[in-house]
Design a protein around this motif. Structure first.
Motif, PDB file in Angstrom:
ATOM      1  N   CYS A  48       0.986  -1.221   0.027  1.00 22.31           N
ATOM      2  CA  CYS A  48      -0.029  -0.080  -0.113  1.00 22.31           C
ATOM      3  C   CYS A  48       0.919   1.109  -0.197  1.00 22.31           C
ATOM      4  O   CYS A  48       0.459   2.022  -0.817  1.00 22.31           O
ATOM      5  CB  CYS A  48      -0.963   0.092   1.244  1.00 22.31           C
ATOM      6  SG  CYS A  48      -2.078   1.511   1.313  1.00 22.31           S
ATOM      7  N   ARG A  51       2.145   1.879  -3.224  1.00 18.41           N
ATOM      8  CA  ARG A  51       1.432   2.165  -4.182  1.00 18.41           C
ATOM      9  C   ARG A  51       1.128   3.581  -4.241  1.00 18.41           C
ATOM     10  O   ARG A  51       0.665   4.590  -5.081  1.00 18.41           O
ATOM     11  CB  ARG A  51      -0.107   1.556  -4.296  1.00 18.41           C
ATOM     12  CG  ARG A  51      -0.782   1.511  -5.340  1.00 18.41           C
ATOM     13  CD  ARG A  51      -2.063   0.641  -5.197  1.00 18.41           C
ATOM     14  NE  ARG A  51      -2.844   0.452  -4.013  1.00 18.41           N
ATOM     15  CZ  ARG A  51      -3.954   1.310  -4.074  1.00 18.41           C
ATOM     16  NH1 ARG A  51      -4.125   2.201  -4.887  1.00 18.41           N
ATOM     17  NH2 ARG A  51      -4.560   1.341  -2.790  1.00 18.41           N
ATOM     18  N   ARG A  52       1.048   4.284  -2.850  1.00 19.50           N
ATOM     19  CA  ARG A  52       0.961   5.642  -2.776  1.00 19.50           C
ATOM     20  C   ARG A  52       2.148   6.609  -2.795  1.00 19.50           C
ATOM     21  O   ARG A  52       2.536   7.592  -1.982  1.00 19.50           O
ATOM     22  CB  ARG A  52       0.402   5.838  -1.212  1.00 19.50           C
ATOM     23  CG  ARG A  52      -0.863   5.285  -1.083  1.00 19.50           C
ATOM     24  CD  ARG A  52      -1.957   5.642  -1.981  1.00 19.50           C
ATOM     25  NE  ARG A  52      -3.246   4.850  -1.966  1.00 19.50           N
ATOM     26  CZ  ARG A  52      -3.815   4.782  -2.862  1.00 19.50           C
ATOM     27  NH1 ARG A  52      -3.982   5.338  -4.096  1.00 19.50           N
ATOM     28  NH2 ARG A  52      -5.105   4.068  -2.907  1.00 19.50           N
ATOM     29  N   CYS A 120     -17.236  11.698  -7.130  1.00 21.62           N
ATOM     30  CA  CYS A 120     -16.197  10.246  -7.461  1.00 21.62           C
ATOM     31  C   CYS A 120     -16.333   9.722  -5.901  1.00 21.62           C
ATOM     32  O   CYS A 120     -16.437  10.479  -5.030  1.00 21.62           O
ATOM     33  CB  CYS A 120     -14.938  10.948  -7.848  1.00 21.62           C
ATOM     34  SG  CYS A 120     -14.309  12.417  -7.097  1.00 21.62           S
ATOM     35  N   ASN A 122     -13.974   7.224  -2.884  1.00 18.28           N
ATOM     36  CA  ASN A 122     -12.796   7.534  -2.225  1.00 18.28           C
ATOM     37  C   ASN A 122     -11.707   6.949  -2.843  1.00 18.28           C
ATOM     38  O   ASN A 122     -10.681   7.795  -2.819  1.00 18.28           O
ATOM     39  CB  ASN A 122     -13.207   6.701  -0.812  1.00 18.28           C
ATOM     40  CG  ASN A 122     -11.896   6.952   0.115  1.00 18.28           C
ATOM     41  OD1 ASN A 122     -10.834   6.237  -0.190  1.00 18.28           O
ATOM     42  ND2 ASN A 122     -12.126   7.294   1.162  1.00 18.28           N
ATOM     43  N   ARG A 123     -11.619   6.113  -3.704  1.00 24.41           N
ATOM     44  CA  ARG A 123     -10.485   5.409  -4.325  1.00 24.41           C
ATOM     45  C   ARG A 123      -9.887   6.196  -5.419  1.00 24.41           C
ATOM     46  O   ARG A 123      -8.538   6.483  -5.347  1.00 24.41           O
ATOM     47  CB  ARG A 123     -10.691   4.084  -4.918  1.00 24.41           C
ATOM     48  CG  ARG A 123      -9.632   3.320  -5.552  1.00 24.41           C
ATOM     49  CD  ARG A 123     -10.146   2.046  -5.941  1.00 24.41           C
ATOM     50  NE  ARG A 123     -10.605   1.056  -5.136  1.00 24.41           N
ATOM     51  CZ  ARG A 123      -9.854   0.350  -4.182  1.00 24.41           C
ATOM     52  NH1 ARG A 123      -8.506   0.512  -4.394  1.00 24.41           N
ATOM     53  NH2 ARG A 123     -10.228  -0.352  -3.276  1.00 24.41           N
ATOM     54  N   LEU A 124     -10.746   7.135  -6.124  1.00 25.17           N
ATOM     55  CA  LEU A 124     -10.309   7.859  -7.241  1.00 25.17           C
ATOM     56  C   LEU A 124      -9.625   9.122  -6.525  1.00 25.17           C
ATOM     57  O   LEU A 124      -8.562   9.701  -6.980  1.00 25.17           O
ATOM     58  CB  LEU A 124     -11.510   8.450  -8.088  1.00 25.17           C
ATOM     59  CG  LEU A 124     -11.254   9.263  -9.243  1.00 25.17           C
ATOM     60  CD1 LEU A 124     -10.235   8.433  -9.952  1.00 25.17           C
ATOM     61  CD2 LEU A 124     -12.379   9.603  -9.968  1.00 25.17           C
ATOM     62  N   GLN A 126      -8.039   9.195  -3.284  1.00 27.55           N
ATOM     63  CA  GLN A 126      -6.935   8.521  -3.024  1.00 27.55           C
ATOM     64  C   GLN A 126      -5.768   8.780  -4.207  1.00 27.55           C
ATOM     65  O   GLN A 126      -4.580   9.268  -3.950  1.00 27.55           O
ATOM     66  CB  GLN A 126      -6.886   7.018  -2.791  1.00 27.55           C
ATOM     67  CG  GLN A 126      -7.838   6.686  -1.312  1.00 27.55           C
ATOM     68  CD  GLN A 126      -7.908   5.230  -1.362  1.00 27.55           C
ATOM     69  OE1 GLN A 126      -7.012   4.678  -1.302  1.00 27.55           O
ATOM     70  NE2 GLN A 126      -8.987   4.627  -1.044  1.00 27.55           N
ATOM     71  N   GLU A 127      -6.126   8.267  -5.283  1.00 26.60           N
ATOM     72  CA  GLU A 127      -5.202   8.297  -6.335  1.00 26.60           C
ATOM     73  C   GLU A 127      -4.903   9.798  -6.782  1.00 26.60           C
ATOM     74  O   GLU A 127      -3.744  10.181  -7.176  1.00 26.60           O
ATOM     75  CB  GLU A 127      -5.689   7.619  -7.676  1.00 26.60           C
ATOM     76  CG  GLU A 127      -6.051   6.055  -7.546  1.00 26.60           C
ATOM     77  CD  GLU A 127      -4.570   5.293  -7.336  1.00 26.60           C
ATOM     78  OE1 GLU A 127      -3.776   5.800  -7.758  1.00 26.60           O
ATOM     79  OE2 GLU A 127      -4.850   4.400  -6.439  1.00 26.60           O
ATOM     80  N   SER A 132      -4.004   8.009   1.715  1.00 28.76           N
ATOM     81  CA  SER A 132      -4.572   6.441   2.030  1.00 28.76           C
ATOM     82  C   SER A 132      -6.155   6.979   1.919  1.00 28.76           C
ATOM     83  O   SER A 132      -6.678   8.159   2.270  1.00 28.76           O
ATOM     84  CB  SER A 132      -4.224   6.003   3.293  1.00 28.76           C
ATOM     85  OG  SER A 132      -4.575   6.695   4.494  1.00 28.76           O
ATOM     86  N   GLY A 133      -7.090   5.912   1.962  1.00 30.21           N
ATOM     87  CA  GLY A 133      -8.451   5.995   1.946  1.00 30.21           C
ATOM     88  C   GLY A 133      -8.923   6.734   3.280  1.00 30.21           C
ATOM     89  O   GLY A 133      -9.936   7.165   3.393  1.00 30.21           O
ATOM     90  N   HIS A 137     -11.261   9.922   3.740  1.00 29.68           N
ATOM     91  CA  HIS A 137     -12.256   9.807   4.560  1.00 29.68           C
ATOM     92  C   HIS A 137     -12.323  10.862   5.933  1.00 29.68           C
ATOM     93  O   HIS A 137     -13.366  11.619   6.015  1.00 29.68           O
ATOM     94  CB  HIS A 137     -12.720   8.394   5.059  1.00 29.68           C
ATOM     95  CG  HIS A 137     -13.789   8.114   6.088  1.00 29.68           C
ATOM     96  ND1 HIS A 137     -14.987   8.012   5.504  1.00 29.68           N
ATOM     97  CD2 HIS A 137     -13.882   8.487   7.256  1.00 29.68           C
ATOM     98  CE1 HIS A 137     -15.707   8.043   6.511  1.00 29.68           C
ATOM     99  NE2 HIS A 137     -15.212   8.280   7.513  1.00 29.68           N
TER     100      HIS A 137
END
Length: 379
Positions: A48, A51-52, A120, A122-124, A126-127, A132-133, A137
């Motif tokens: 994770c 990825r970030r 949109c 949460n995932r979008l 995040q990117e 992180s999610g 949030h």
């Protein structure tokens, strides 16, 4: 006899040894599972983080947008750069928004507005912001609560709303509203917004739209600002029921008209169109928002709508509709919600209806007569 006792003792010892051996094996298996779980957890966190691990952080991105791409700021957040910066300062100085170590104030507001403007998930987000999610949030809800706090001071009628003639009525170069609407203080508009509620509660939220909605009562002035908002009603709630509750319950602070003053009712008012067009999230709330959050989102979106209108006169979305004439709304079809409760007496309603019908007919007659006179003069 001694041989039997000896055999029993031997069997008992073997049984104890076997039990102890099985317990050791089970303990080793459990330890192995725990270690494997820890390794998997560590690996998932590591993946994770990787990825970030973009070199462009959310802070860098938001600063680049605000400093170099003004058009992109409006496209992404629906606010011009000066209004975005002004809102950041006001939320920090007066309404309790605080900076956290990894996320700047500008990022927090950007996260909230990106949700609101584009609907949109949460995932979008995040990117986009490289967080992180959980962080996304948390900051969305932090800004949401602060903007709802701002709503108490910005969604309200002017102190002298019953005493002055609106500029839009008095000096409109395109339409002759004065003196016919000199006593009109605004418009009352009920609107339905798609909602997400638990299945056990859905029946009472399915009204004339044939889908789950919350019914929202609003009033607005001629500057296209909301002066009152009451969200969260079930989709089956009748507009008249909500109106009568607003008049009866002083704590909701409905701006009542003085004697001789009136609202336009059931009006397809331009500011509602601007409000819905600006915030895509209003068209379909996410199922992961509970109903209290959906209520807050409606209120917060109206608050920022008012903030933009009060802060700048050149907003593109407002300009599109600013010159639109009043159009009576007939696209909703008949009002087939449940019958209203706790209304004023039928005798009082008939008296009020007759009086306002007479006012309406008198205004219509004056306007028609004036139009005919102009037409005759032109000939």
């Amino acid at each position: 006899m001694d041989d039997c006792e000896s055999d029993n003792s031997y069997d008992s010892d073997d049984l104890c040894d076997e039990i102890e051996e099985n317990e050791e094996i089970q303990t080793l298996l459990l330890c192995g599972l725990v270690v494997k779980g820890l390794l998997l957890t560590h690996k998932s966190k590591y993946v994770c983080r990787r990825r970030r691990s973009s070199s462009c952080t959310g802070s860098m991105l938001i600063n680049k947008i605000l400093n170099d791409y003004e058009i992109r700021c409006y496209e992404l957040f629906r606010l011009q750069v000066p209004v975005f910066n002004m809102l950041c300062r006001d939320l920090v100085a007066h309404y309790g928004l605080k900076k956290s170590r990894p996320v700047s104030i500008e990022e927090s507001l950007g996260i909230f507005l990106l949700y609101l403007a584009h609907g949109c998930g949460n995932r979008l987000v995040q990117e986009f912001f490289n967080h992180s999610g959980e962080t996304i949030h948390r900051h969305f809800h932090k800004v949401l609560d602060v903007v709802v706090n701002l709503s108490k001071y910005i969604i309200k009628a002017n102190a002298n709303y019953n005493e002055t003639i609106p500029e839009h009525i008095l000096n409109n170069p395109r339409y002759t509203y004065y003196p016919y609407f000199k006593d009109c203080i605004g418009a009352i508009d009920g609107t339905h917004m798609k909602a997400s509620v638990p299945q056990r509660d859905q029946i009472k939220y399915i009204g004339r739209k044939n889908c789950v909605t919350q019914n929202i009562m609003t009033t607005c002035d001629f500057s296209m600002c909301f002066t009152f908002a009451w969200a969260g009603w079930e989709g089956t709630a009748h507009d008249m029921r909500i109106f009568n509750e607003a008049r009866r319950r002083h704590e909701v602070k409905f701006p009542l008209p003085a004697d001789g003053k009136f609202y336009l009712v059931d009006a397809g008012y331009p500011n509602t169109k601007v409000w819905k067009a600006r915030w895509v999230l209003l068209k379909d709330m996410h199922v992961n928002f509970n109903f209290e959050t959906q209520f807050k989102i409606v209120l917060a979106s109206m608050t920022i709508h008012n903030y933009i209108r009060m802060s700048v006169s050149g907003d593109a979305t407002f300009q599109i509709t600013q010159e639109e004439s009043y159009i009576s709304r007939n696209d909703d079809g008949p009002d087939d919600g449940i019958e209203p409760h706790d209304e004023v007496s039928s005798t009082q309603r008939r008296s009020d209806d007759l009086y306002m019908s007479a006012v309406r007919d008198m205004i219509a007659g004056h306007i028609f007569s004036r139009s005919n006179t102009r037409a005759s003069n032109d000939v």
